[in-house]
Every structure is written in C-alpha cells, then in structure tokens.
Write an enzyme that holds these catalytic residues in place. Structure first.
Site, PDB file in Angstrom:
ATOM      1  N   GLY A  72      59.073  19.403  14.434  1.00  0.00           N
ATOM      2  CA  GLY A  72      59.174  20.298  12.858  1.00  0.00           C
ATOM      3  C   GLY A  72      58.840  21.695  13.118  1.00  0.00           C
ATOM      4  O   GLY A  72      59.176  22.178  14.258  1.00  0.00           O
ATOM      5  N   ASN A 128      51.158   6.788  27.823  1.00  0.00           N
ATOM      6  CA  ASN A 128      51.459   7.114  29.107  1.00  0.00           C
ATOM      7  C   ASN A 128      50.411   8.209  29.867  1.00  0.00           C
ATOM      8  O   ASN A 128      50.017   8.001  30.681  1.00  0.00           O
ATOM      9  CB  ASN A 128      52.689   7.836  29.332  1.00  0.00           C
ATOM     10  CG  ASN A 128      53.805   7.148  28.754  1.00  0.00           C
ATOM     11  OD1 ASN A 128      54.345   5.919  29.429  1.00  0.00           O
ATOM     12  ND2 ASN A 128      54.581   7.360  27.815  1.00  0.00           N
ATOM     13  N   SER A 185      54.952  17.077  24.442  1.00  0.00           N
ATOM     14  CA  SER A 185      53.341  16.941  24.343  1.00  0.00           C
ATOM     15  C   SER A 185      53.024  15.597  24.649  1.00  0.00           C
ATOM     16  O   SER A 185      51.660  15.307  24.843  1.00  0.00           O
ATOM     17  CB  SER A 185      53.074  17.383  22.964  1.00  0.00           C
ATOM     18  OG  SER A 185      53.754  16.635  21.953  1.00  0.00           O
ATOM     19  N   GLY A 186      53.803  14.657  24.966  1.00  0.00           N
ATOM     20  CA  GLY A 186      53.324  13.282  25.449  1.00  0.00           C
ATOM     21  C   GLY A 186      53.046  12.273  24.454  1.00  0.00           C
ATOM     22  O   GLY A 186      53.211  12.373  23.407  1.00  0.00           O
ATOM     23  N   GLU A 187      52.883  11.111  25.047  1.00  0.00           N
ATOM     24  CA  GLU A 187      52.246   9.985  24.180  1.00  0.00           C
ATOM     25  C   GLU A 187      51.004   9.333  24.812  1.00  0.00           C
ATOM     26  O   GLU A 187      50.992   9.201  25.991  1.00  0.00           O
ATOM     27  CB  GLU A 187      53.536   8.734  24.300  1.00  0.00           C
ATOM     28  CG  GLU A 187      54.719   9.352  23.486  1.00  0.00           C
ATOM     29  CD  GLU A 187      55.805   8.096  23.838  1.00  0.00           C
ATOM     30  OE1 GLU A 187      55.704   7.237  23.018  1.00  0.00           O
ATOM     31  OE2 GLU A 187      56.485   8.342  24.781  1.00  0.00           O
ATOM     32  N   LYS A 223      68.296  16.013  12.718  1.00  0.00           N
ATOM     33  CA  LYS A 223      67.801  16.971  11.365  1.00  0.00           C
ATOM     34  C   LYS A 223      68.559  18.263  11.480  1.00  0.00           C
ATOM     35  O   LYS A 223      68.241  18.799  12.408  1.00  0.00           O
ATOM     36  CB  LYS A 223      66.274  17.017  10.994  1.00  0.00           C
ATOM     37  CG  LYS A 223      65.810  15.723  10.861  1.00  0.00           C
ATOM     38  CD  LYS A 223      64.202  16.008  10.711  1.00  0.00           C
ATOM     39  CE  LYS A 223      63.394  14.718  10.185  1.00  0.00           C
ATOM     40  NZ  LYS A 223      61.894  14.997  10.181  1.00  0.00           N
ATOM     41  N   ASP A 236      60.189   9.216  31.191  1.00  0.00           N
ATOM     42  CA  ASP A 236      59.087   9.244  32.216  1.00  0.00           C
ATOM     43  C   ASP A 236      57.904   8.836  31.713  1.00  0.00           C
ATOM     44  O   ASP A 236      57.046   9.463  31.045  1.00  0.00           O
ATOM     45  CB  ASP A 236      58.868  10.771  32.425  1.00  0.00           C
ATOM     46  CG  ASP A 236      57.907  11.100  33.555  1.00  0.00           C
ATOM     47  OD1 ASP A 236      57.469  10.154  34.212  1.00  0.00           O
ATOM     48  OD2 ASP A 236      57.670  12.280  33.862  1.00  0.00           O
ATOM     49  N   HIS A 237      57.725   7.377  31.920  1.00  0.00           N
ATOM     50  CA  HIS A 237      56.668   6.367  31.297  1.00  0.00           C
ATOM     51  C   HIS A 237      55.906   5.960  32.486  1.00  0.00           C
ATOM     52  O   HIS A 237      56.185   5.656  33.532  1.00  0.00           O
ATOM     53  CB  HIS A 237      57.395   5.483  30.297  1.00  0.00           C
ATOM     54  CG  HIS A 237      57.473   5.883  28.929  1.00  0.00           C
ATOM     55  ND1 HIS A 237      57.390   4.983  28.027  1.00  0.00           N
ATOM     56  CD2 HIS A 237      57.700   6.737  28.432  1.00  0.00           C
ATOM     57  CE1 HIS A 237      57.620   5.782  26.949  1.00  0.00           C
ATOM     58  NE2 HIS A 237      57.875   6.768  27.166  1.00  0.00           N
TER      59      HIS A 237
END
Length: 331
Positions: free
Chosen positions: A174, A110, A105-107, A194, A37-38
C-alpha cells in the site's frame, strides 16, 4: 518487454528437487527464477521447508543465464541484517551478477520461531527500513558500526563484495509502505496486480522509476495449477494453496500451519478455482497473468502448485505457455 519467471516453492518441494526444477525452468526459457524463504510451509499438506539460501547457492551453480531472486527474505527477526548482507553478497558472486535480493517485513509463520515475538506492522516496517540501511552500508565493503533503534552492528565488514553490487527489491502492499521503501529500493515487489502500486511508486520523490525509461522493475507473482485433468488440478490447488484466499493482511499474522488450516477450513474447491487458473487451458493462464502487465508490472513469476506435477509442467506446458505469454504481453 515483459519478463516471465518461475517460482522455486520451498514449501512444496525438497532441496534436490528444487535445484532440478531450476535447471529445467532455465531450459524451458524462463527469464528469471524466484525463491520463497520459509521456515515452515503454510499447510502441512505442502510438506517442505528447506533452507532457501543453500538451495539458491546450488541453483547458482546449476544454472548459467536465468536471473535469481529471493521472494522474499525478512532481514529483521529470523535473520540479522548483517547476516543477510553477507550471504546475499556471496550469492551474487556465485551467480555472477544474476541475483536480486528481495526483502519484506515477514510473516509470523516464519519469524516467530526464534522467540523474538511478532511486532506490529508499523514496527516491522521501521525495522525493515533500518535493516536495508545496514545491508546497503555493508555492501560497500567498508567497516560498519551501527547503533540504531532496532539493530546493533559492531565492527562488521563483508569481505567478499560483488563488483556489481546487489540490487534490492522490497515487497509493499500500500501507499504507506511505498512512501517508506520506494526511495530505498531498486525494485517494487507485490502480490496483487494493482496499477495504483506502480503509479504511487513512480510518484515518490527519490524512487527509481518503473516503466520503459526507468531502471526499476515491478515484480509480481501469480499461482497456477496446470494439469491435463482440470478436476485434479482444482483438488490439488485446494489441498495445497487454499491459504491463498486469506490475503496478506490475514496470512502475515498466522503463526502455524495449524492456524492456516483452521483459517481456511471453509474455503471450498470452487472458491480456489475462481481465484487460481486450474487445468490444461493455457489461454486461461494468459488471461489471469495479463492483469499484471495491464497494471504496469514488468516481471511476473508463475507458481506451479504441487510438487508432483512440476516435471510434467516444465516438460509439456512451460514452453507453449511462455510462447503464448510473450505473444500477448506488451513489448
């Protein structure tokens, strides 16, 4: 049983092509399909960024069995959580219960486009916690008023609510994210194989357990570049997916494709080939994917890099690859 998915990469394909690929992926036997979703591709060479929710609405009508998911949507900046609640409920109805809402939490790439700035990671996570609470409340179909630290909702109600609700997966990287989100989510989403992520998730009080007896899924994603010509596959992966080498901690904060181009200018084709299985060897793909099920992941979505090779991948390689994956994966 391990489930295998196909990724609808909105950064590398147009909307009509994505719907066609979704149909072909279902026919090939994939268990689920995830959509990015960009607002922008990572690199200009990828060349696309259609609106994922319109595409998914079309995909819900063009398919009948395959499960659907956002991988992932940020419900805090570009979208208000009340809007995400409404459109995810609508999509679940269109998909007749096949949809899972994947959140993150997004980039910066975008989210900066709406001029709201780019908060620090702790603020982004706090915003996401509040957004999930709002979405959950609205998915009850009740009238919602909310005054929070980050969001306000005034007399809002989602009128068309699916009977089965909308499961929510949350992307984490994390222990701090897991502690915050595991009790709020139905499923874990991660981009690295991981085992510590699954173990930490299962150790959080109130979290739905991942595993044979639990209801939660651990959903991962891995890029591949299948092509009969290995050199061509490496060249394509380098052209369109070299940003992958930066890792989440870098990629989350870069604001533009130009920034990604600058950050990856010294990434070599051989570097990409070392981290992404390229070429016709399906056994190499199985070996790479196996890291996820060995880490305890229940669902793994494949990203076939490049638009120009999707039809051939789905026609020639997807079926045999799925057979090999299912033969190798644990039941």
């Amino acid at each position: 049983m391990t489930r295998f998915g196909y990724t609808l990469m909105t950064e590398q394909s147009g909307p009509r092509e994505l719907v066609r690929y979704a149909q072909a992926a279902e026919d090939a036997g994939f268990d689920f399909e995830v959509s990015s979703d960009h607002y922008s591709p990572w690199l200009t060479e990828q060349g696309h960024a259609p609106y994922a929710w319109t595409v998914l609405g079309a995909v819900a009508q063009a398919t009948s069995q395959v499960e659907l998911m956002t991988y992932v949507t940020c419900p805090t900046l570009r979208y208000h959580p009340a809007v995400v609640a409404q459109k995810s409920a609508t999509l679940q109805i269109l998909a007749e219960g096949r949809f899972t809402l994947g959140l993150g939490s997004g980039e910066n790439l975008n989210e900066h486009v709406v001029g709201a700035g780019w908060p620090a990671v702790q603020d982004r996570q706090a915003m996401l916690v509040e957004a999930i609470e709002i979405i959950r409340s609205l998915h009850t179909g009740d009238l919602v008023d909310h005054r929070g630290e980050y969001f306000q909702v005034d007399s809002a109600r989602v009128w068309d609510v699916p009977e089965q609700g909308v499961p929510i997966g949350v992307a984490v990287a994390g222990d701090r994210g897991i502690e915050r989100f595991a009790p709020l989510a139905d499923h874990l989403i991660a981009v690295e194989p991981k085992s510590s992520l699954v173990e930490s998730w299962n150790g959080v009080d109130g979290a739905p357990q991942i595993g044979a007896t639990g209801s939660a899924r651990a959903i991962g994603q891995i890029p591949i570049c299948w092509d009969p010509d290995r050199d061509a596959a490496i060249a394509k992966a380098h052209e369109q997916f070299r940003w992958f080498a930066g890792g989440w901690s870098v990629n989350a904060d870069l604001p533009t494709p130009a920034g990604f181009a600058g950050a990856t200018q010294f990434v070599r084709p051989e570097d990409v080939a070392d981290s992404i299985p390229c070429g016709p060897d399906l056994d190499a793909v199985v070996a790479a994917v196996s890291a996820y099920w060995e880490a305890g992941f229940t669902d793994i979505a494949l990203v076939q890099i490049g638009d120009d090779g999707q039809d051939r991948f789905l026609d020639e390689a997807a079926g045999p690859l799925l057979e090999k994956l299912r033969a190798a994966a644990p039941d």
